[in-house]
Design a protein around this motif. Structure first.
Motif, short mmCIF file in Angstrom:
data_model
loop_
_atom_site.label_atom_id
_atom_site.label_comp_id
_atom_site.label_asym_id
_atom_site.label_seq_id
_atom_site.Cartn_x
_atom_site.Cartn_y
_atom_site.Cartn_z
N GLN A 1 -2.59 5.82 0.92
CA GLN A 1 -3.56 4.86 0.80
C GLN A 1 -3.28 4.79 3.10
O GLN A 1 -4.15 4.67 3.98
CB GLN A 1 -3.35 3.81 0.57
CG GLN A 1 -3.59 3.46 -0.56
CD GLN A 1 -2.90 2.23 -1.88
OE1 GLN A 1 -2.38 1.42 -1.58
NE2 GLN A 1 -4.28 2.77 -2.09
N LYS A 2 -1.53 4.49 3.74
CA LYS A 2 -1.84 4.25 4.63
C LYS A 2 -2.22 5.70 6.13
O LYS A 2 -2.56 5.05 6.97
CB LYS A 2 -0.27 3.98 5.36
CG LYS A 2 0.35 2.39 4.55
CD LYS A 2 2.50 2.51 4.38
CE LYS A 2 2.50 0.99 4.58
NZ LYS A 2 3.94 1.06 5.05
N SER B 1 -8.80 7.49 8.99
CA SER B 1 -10.27 7.34 9.25
C SER B 1 -10.48 6.24 10.80
O SER B 1 -11.69 6.96 11.58
CB SER B 1 -10.43 6.79 8.25
OG SER B 1 -10.00 5.42 7.95
N LYS B 2 -8.80 5.53 11.47
CA LYS B 2 -8.95 5.02 12.22
C LYS B 2 -9.12 6.07 13.62
O LYS B 2 -10.03 6.11 14.44
CB LYS B 2 -7.99 4.07 12.78
CG LYS B 2 -8.04 2.69 11.41
CD LYS B 2 -6.19 2.13 11.79
CE LYS B 2 -6.53 1.57 13.62
NZ LYS B 2 -5.98 0.25 13.40
N LYS C 1 -4.05 7.66 4.77
CA LYS C 1 -5.60 7.75 5.05
C LYS C 1 -6.57 7.00 5.86
O LYS C 1 -7.37 7.09 6.68
CB LYS C 1 -6.16 7.72 3.20
CG LYS C 1 -7.47 7.80 3.28
CD LYS C 1 -8.07 7.05 1.84
CE LYS C 1 -9.28 7.54 1.83
NZ LYS C 1 -9.64 7.28 -0.10
N ARG C 2 -5.40 5.76 6.34
CA ARG C 2 -6.45 4.07 6.65
C ARG C 2 -6.36 4.74 8.55
O ARG C 2 -7.17 4.60 9.13
CB ARG C 2 -5.89 3.36 6.77
CG ARG C 2 -6.12 2.04 7.31
CD ARG C 2 -5.59 0.68 7.43
NE ARG C 2 -3.73 0.74 7.04
CZ ARG C 2 -3.85 0.18 8.43
NH1 ARG C 2 -4.22 0.34 9.60
NH2 ARG C 2 -2.18 0.66 8.22
N PRO D 1 0.41 -1.42 -0.21
CA PRO D 1 -0.22 0.07 -0.26
C PRO D 1 1.03 1.13 0.15
O PRO D 1 1.59 0.84 0.99
CB PRO D 1 -0.88 0.06 1.33
CG PRO D 1 0.27 -1.01 1.63
CD PRO D 1 0.55 -2.32 0.90
#
Length: 130
Positions: free
Chosen positions: A108-109, A115-116, A111-112, A104
């Motif tokens: 992307q990392k 969101s967490k 963004k994850r 990834p």
């Protein structure tokens, strides 16, 4: 596919189910038989692929068989059986593309993780505070 359809042999039988006298008298169900190993249309790698992917439909003698009794006429069932066995063989000959493993991206990392963090903050705000 014309050469392939010449290698097929057919057997007829009485269809099961409702239909009254027509079912009791007329042999409308069609079983199409094809000996995979005796085929001259496919080369050895394709035959091996077919034998592997269609092993549930191939008997001990190496004969692929398919029974069709959808229609009330033998001719329509025969045509449907030819269509279905050609479709079955075509699907079995497709070799899936290998998946290349990828990592990834940094975005992307991030963004994850964002969101967490957002979900964590939302749950934190739900708590009863004294």
């Amino acid at each position: 596919m014309k050469n392939f359809s010449k290698e097929l042999s057919f057997k007829t039988s009485r269809s099961s189910g409702a239909g009254g006298q027509n079912v009791n008298k007329v042999e409308t169900a069609v079983t199409v038989l094809w000996e995979v190993n005796a085929s001259v249309f496919f080369h050895e790698e394709q035959k091996a692929l077919l034998l592997d992917k269609l092993k549930n439909r191939i008997n001990a003698e190496g004969v692929l068989f398919l029974t069709v009794s959808e229609s009330r006429t033998q001719l329509m069932n025969k045509n449907k059986a030819i269509e279905k066995i050609i479709e079955l063989v075509n699907k079995a000959l497709i070799v899936p593309k290998k998946r290349t493993a990828t990592k990834p991206s940094r975005a992307q990392k991030q963004k994850r993780l964002d969101s967490k963090k957002k979900l964590s903050d939302k749950k934190e705000n739900r708590r009863f505070k004294l």
